[in-house]
Design an enzyme around this catalytic site. Structure first.
Site, PDB file in Angstrom:
ATOM      1  N   GLY A  90     -51.739 -17.308 -44.984  1.00  0.00           N
ATOM      2  CA  GLY A  90     -51.909 -16.819 -46.360  1.00  0.00           C
ATOM      3  C   GLY A  90     -53.128 -15.922 -46.487  1.00  0.00           C
ATOM      4  O   GLY A  90     -54.262 -16.402 -46.420  1.00  0.00           O
ATOM      5  N   ARG A 138     -56.081 -11.180 -43.145  1.00  0.00           N
ATOM      6  CA  ARG A 138     -55.908  -9.732 -43.002  1.00  0.00           C
ATOM      7  C   ARG A 138     -56.865  -9.095 -42.017  1.00  0.00           C
ATOM      8  O   ARG A 138     -56.780  -7.901 -41.761  1.00  0.00           O
ATOM      9  CB  ARG A 138     -56.102  -9.041 -44.375  1.00  0.00           C
ATOM     10  CG  ARG A 138     -55.089  -9.468 -45.427  1.00  0.00           C
ATOM     11  CD  ARG A 138     -53.686  -8.970 -45.095  1.00  0.00           C
ATOM     12  NE  ARG A 138     -52.718  -9.370 -46.095  1.00  0.00           N
ATOM     13  CZ  ARG A 138     -51.971 -10.484 -46.026  1.00  0.00           C
ATOM     14  NH1 ARG A 138     -52.081 -11.303 -44.976  1.00  0.00           N
ATOM     15  NH2 ARG A 138     -51.104 -10.775 -46.972  1.00  0.00           N
ATOM     16  N   THR A 195     -40.634 -26.484 -43.360  1.00  0.00           N
ATOM     17  CA  THR A 195     -41.266 -25.962 -44.580  1.00  0.00           C
ATOM     18  C   THR A 195     -41.005 -26.931 -45.722  1.00  0.00           C
ATOM     19  O   THR A 195     -39.855 -27.177 -46.095  1.00  0.00           O
ATOM     20  CB  THR A 195     -40.716 -24.566 -44.920  1.00  0.00           C
ATOM     21  OG1 THR A 195     -41.022 -23.702 -43.824  1.00  0.00           O
ATOM     22  CG2 THR A 195     -41.365 -24.005 -46.177  1.00  0.00           C
ATOM     23  N   LYS A 231     -45.079 -27.398 -42.720  1.00  0.00           N
ATOM     24  CA  LYS A 231     -45.638 -26.128 -43.238  1.00  0.00           C
ATOM     25  C   LYS A 231     -45.572 -26.160 -44.763  1.00  0.00           C
ATOM     26  O   LYS A 231     -44.499 -26.447 -45.334  1.00  0.00           O
ATOM     27  CB  LYS A 231     -44.809 -24.958 -42.693  1.00  0.00           C
ATOM     28  CG  LYS A 231     -45.208 -23.595 -43.235  1.00  0.00           C
ATOM     29  CD  LYS A 231     -44.423 -22.495 -42.534  1.00  0.00           C
ATOM     30  CE  LYS A 231     -44.816 -21.114 -43.030  1.00  0.00           C
ATOM     31  NZ  LYS A 231     -44.253 -20.770 -44.340  1.00  0.00           N
ATOM     32  N   GLN A 280     -38.919 -22.296 -37.549  1.00  0.00           N
ATOM     33  CA  GLN A 280     -39.094 -22.748 -38.936  1.00  0.00           C
ATOM     34  C   GLN A 280     -37.777 -23.335 -39.420  1.00  0.00           C
ATOM     35  O   GLN A 280     -36.698 -22.818 -39.134  1.00  0.00           O
ATOM     36  CB  GLN A 280     -39.521 -21.559 -39.802  1.00  0.00           C
ATOM     37  CG  GLN A 280     -39.742 -21.891 -41.262  1.00  0.00           C
ATOM     38  CD  GLN A 280     -38.463 -21.847 -42.085  1.00  0.00           C
ATOM     39  OE1 GLN A 280     -37.518 -21.132 -41.717  1.00  0.00           O
ATOM     40  NE2 GLN A 280     -38.412 -22.604 -43.158  1.00  0.00           N
ATOM     41  N   GLY A 297     -48.063 -13.312 -42.038  1.00  0.00           N
ATOM     42  CA  GLY A 297     -46.686 -12.968 -42.414  1.00  0.00           C
ATOM     43  C   GLY A 297     -46.571 -11.478 -42.678  1.00  0.00           C
ATOM     44  O   GLY A 297     -46.150 -10.693 -41.823  1.00  0.00           O
ATOM     45  N   ARG A 298     -47.038 -11.053 -43.844  1.00  0.00           N
ATOM     46  CA  ARG A 298     -46.811  -9.667 -44.262  1.00  0.00           C
ATOM     47  C   ARG A 298     -47.456  -8.597 -43.400  1.00  0.00           C
ATOM     48  O   ARG A 298     -46.830  -7.536 -43.216  1.00  0.00           O
ATOM     49  CB  ARG A 298     -47.208  -9.504 -45.732  1.00  0.00           C
ATOM     50  CG  ARG A 298     -46.112  -9.996 -46.647  1.00  0.00           C
ATOM     51  CD  ARG A 298     -46.597 -10.322 -48.027  1.00  0.00           C
ATOM     52  NE  ARG A 298     -47.460 -11.487 -48.015  1.00  0.00           N
ATOM     53  CZ  ARG A 298     -47.757 -12.193 -49.096  1.00  0.00           C
ATOM     54  NH1 ARG A 298     -47.277 -11.842 -50.265  1.00  0.00           N
ATOM     55  NH2 ARG A 298     -48.533 -13.256 -49.003  1.00  0.00           N
ATOM     56  N   SER A 358     -37.925 -17.692 -38.568  1.00  0.00           N
ATOM     57  CA  SER A 358     -37.366 -18.299 -39.780  1.00  0.00           C
ATOM     58  C   SER A 358     -35.905 -18.691 -39.579  1.00  0.00           C
ATOM     59  O   SER A 358     -35.159 -18.002 -38.881  1.00  0.00           O
ATOM     60  CB  SER A 358     -37.461 -17.290 -40.935  1.00  0.00           C
ATOM     61  OG  SER A 358     -36.683 -17.737 -42.031  1.00  0.00           O
TER      62      SER A 358
END
Ligand SMILES: Cc1cc2nc3c(=O)[nH]c(=O)nc-3n(C[C@H](O)[C@H](O)[C@H](O)COP(=O)(O)O)c2cc1C
Length: 233
Positions: free
Chosen positions: A189, A192, A61, A133, A33, A211-212, A8
């Site tokens: 998005g 998982r 982005t 993105k 990014q 991401g997370r 980022s």
């Protein structure tokens, strides 16, 4: 594992350090990014450092000309932890402590970006690949083809930018159909598990980003857990 890394512009570590750490554990493709910024010199500085560090692509982005309304962050008075700066933006921890997160973000980012303006400028300053993105519609895929972008990431910013955006797994099939093989398609998005990756590939994505989950792995048990969160899920 064929894992790529996106850095980022608001990363708390420099692209040089992130690429060095990635290359120390294996061949990793890195991308930078980028947001459209008010100050082109700052934007170009990030591009030059990304090129020199070996990044292959810019991920521009497109979904955040201004920061979304983030009630949780407002309620919690979100700020990066003391001691963390934004090295790609030449902002020290002391600099960023003087502004709210929203004000800091909005002070850098241009709220008047457009396809014509941004893509031609990026092409004039770099030979890196240019990906967009934050695409969610076939119309934007068509525009990305028209502007000769190298790829698009079907993304709603992890649902953190605007409420009520479509889930990316729903947005993916019409976008992949619109692409008709003319432009590369990635997605992020809510990925998982391996099953989520399988579904995304079956629906037309070439690659998934997460991401997370990486952050959760790091928060629990530093790098080992992060790797294991990729391997086991
Ligand atoms: C803490 C955090 C910071 C993020 N910062 C950026 C960013 O600076 N630029 C960007 O394009 N996306 C950013 N994102 C969005 C991610 O790039 C990605 O689109 C999203 O996290 C994918 O969803 P997932 O977390 O469900 O995998 C951020 C996400 C999180 C959770």
């Amino acid at each position: 594992m064929n894992v790529n890394m996106g850095v980022s512009s608001f990363s708390n570590h420099s692209v040089e350090d992130v690429v060095a750490a990635g290359m120390a554990i294996g061949p990793v493709h890195h991308v930078m990014q980028l947001y459209s910024m008010k100050d082109r010199k700052t934007e170009e500085g990030i591009i030059r450092r990304a090129e020199a560090a070996g990044c292959k692509a810019i991920f521009l982005t497109a979904d955040s000309p201004v920061l979304g309304v983030r009630y949780n962050e407002w309620r919690n008075g979100f700020q990066p932890s003391p001691g963390l700066g934004y090295p790609m933006l030449n902002r020290s921890p002391e600099d960023i402590a003087q502004q709210s997160h929203d004000d800091g973000f909005n002070s850098f980012n241009s709220d008047s970006h457009s396809w014509a303006k941004e893509i031609s400028w990026l092409r004039s300053v770099t030979n890196m690949e240019i990906w967009i993105k934050g695409v969610l519609t076939p119309e934007d895929v068509e525009l990305a083809v028209e502007y000769k972008c190298d790829g698009v990431v079907i993304s709603n910013h992890g649902g953190r930018q605007l409420d009520e955006t479509p889930a990316t797994i729903d947005a993916l099939p019409p976008c992949a159909q619109a692409a008709r093989g003319r432009i590369r398609i990635h997605v992020d998005g809510g990925i998982r598990s391996g099953v989520d990756i399988f579904k995304a590939l079956a629906l037309g994505a070439e690659c998934c980003w997460v991401g997370r989950p990486a952050l959760w792995g790091l928060a629990v048990c530093l790098p080992f857990s992060c790797l294991s969160s990729c391997e086991h899920n």
